[in-house]
Motif scaffolding. Sequence first.
Motif, mmCIF file in Angstrom:
data_model
loop_
_atom_site.group_PDB
_atom_site.id
_atom_site.type_symbol
_atom_site.label_atom_id
_atom_site.label_comp_id
_atom_site.label_asym_id
_atom_site.label_seq_id
_atom_site.Cartn_x
_atom_site.Cartn_y
_atom_site.Cartn_z
ATOM 1 N N ASP A 22 -2.819 5.391 11.095
ATOM 2 C CA ASP A 22 -1.926 3.839 11.361
ATOM 3 C C ASP A 22 -2.534 2.752 11.978
ATOM 4 O O ASP A 22 -2.237 2.124 12.661
ATOM 5 N N ARG A 34 -5.197 2.649 6.998
ATOM 6 C CA ARG A 34 -4.173 3.273 6.738
ATOM 7 C C ARG A 34 -4.293 4.397 5.718
ATOM 8 O O ARG A 34 -3.527 4.454 4.546
ATOM 9 N N LYS A 84 -1.315 10.408 7.524
ATOM 10 C CA LYS A 84 -1.971 9.069 7.324
ATOM 11 C C LYS A 84 -2.438 8.336 8.881
ATOM 12 O O LYS A 84 -2.274 8.968 10.057
ATOM 13 N N THR A 136 -4.100 7.661 3.598
ATOM 14 C CA THR A 136 -2.705 8.383 3.700
ATOM 15 C C THR A 136 -2.772 9.363 2.442
ATOM 16 O O THR A 136 -3.614 9.409 1.568
ATOM 17 N N VAL A 182 -0.055 11.811 0.039
ATOM 18 C CA VAL A 182 1.429 11.612 -0.027
ATOM 19 C C VAL A 182 1.417 13.266 -0.885
ATOM 20 O O VAL A 182 0.524 13.474 -1.752
ATOM 21 N N ARG A 224 3.232 6.184 -2.626
ATOM 22 C CA ARG A 224 4.299 7.050 -2.797
ATOM 23 C C ARG A 224 4.947 6.961 -3.923
ATOM 24 O O ARG A 224 5.410 7.973 -4.715
ATOM 25 N N ILE A 265 5.069 11.637 3.410
ATOM 26 C CA ILE A 265 3.816 11.352 3.679
ATOM 27 C C ILE A 265 3.372 12.600 4.408
ATOM 28 O O ILE A 265 4.309 12.973 5.354
ATOM 29 N N TRP A 287 0.747 -1.171 -0.142
ATOM 30 C CA TRP A 287 -0.066 -0.083 -0.266
ATOM 31 C C TRP A 287 0.755 1.083 -0.166
ATOM 32 O O TRP A 287 0.830 1.960 -1.018
ATOM 33 N N GLU A 288 1.753 1.313 1.146
ATOM 34 C CA GLU A 288 2.263 2.676 1.174
ATOM 35 C C GLU A 288 3.473 2.854 0.039
ATOM 36 O O GLU A 288 3.540 3.900 -0.634
ATOM 37 N N THR A 289 3.981 1.663 -0.222
ATOM 38 C CA THR A 289 5.230 1.915 -1.416
ATOM 39 C C THR A 289 4.459 2.360 -2.842
ATOM 40 O O THR A 289 5.026 3.054 -3.433
#
Length: 279
Positions: A243, A228, A241, A230, A232, A200, A238, A195-197
């Motif tokens: 957590d 989560r 977000k 987010t 960006v 970004r 970030i 998700w985060e990768t």
Amino acid sequence: MSSGLDIALIQTRTPATAREALAHVEPLIREAASGGAKFVLTPEGTNVLEQRRDRREAAITTEDEDVAVLGLRRLAAELGVWLLIGSAIVRSDQAGDGRAANRSLLIDASGGIVARYDKLHVFDVNLPNGETYRESATVRPGDGAAVADTPWGRLGLTICYDIRFPHLHRQLAKAGASMIAIPAAFTAPTGEAHWETLLRARAIETGAFVLAPAQGGLHEDGRRTWGRSTVVGPWGEIIAKADHDEPCIVRAKLDMEAVARARAAVPSLTHDRDYLPAV
């Protein structure tokens, strides 16, 4: 165009009917607006999240009849905010196709629909933990990308699994999008891993703000989503977000001038070259 934009991402655990879904999300949107948000975004499946086919068929209706869609349009007008319904699962308007549409709806501050986008890439996967999804069995994919004007800049529309297709986001940026919405109901295994990768990466590649409201937690139909939610920035940082997976509000202030700074520093959107295909 204002250089500062107060936004709010709404993280939900959407129930299995539109009426219950509206009751779930409305207080969060009201709270976000009372805190100063001018643009509020909700996740994929805001109006209903139900994958058991018989119950899903009973729950969905047309866009014009959906209780949650109609209620959220009225709410945007009442609060005077722009609202992205990250997606509503509604009956497809394609004649002869019994599948639903997974549709983003951009609502202006008068409650009008200014843009629609049907999810292009449907989630047909076999995950390592044994989970299998065949979204194509119940959702008709869209056939066009969408960018819409807002008072703060152009917004590119995507939904969930679209995040894995970089060329779509690049096209949205080239069409002038300074913000790209990625509302989602990510599975827990793929969310934890990717998700985060992915968020970004899409922001860095496009030099755009990525706004990703998400579903989170264990749902009535047994699925578990990652949460989560987010925000960006266009440099890949970030900004805000959640957590956790619980329903909540993620607030951020966007400096819209940061888009021009990021794209001036690394102008990759202008550096495309024609090349021979790999064989």
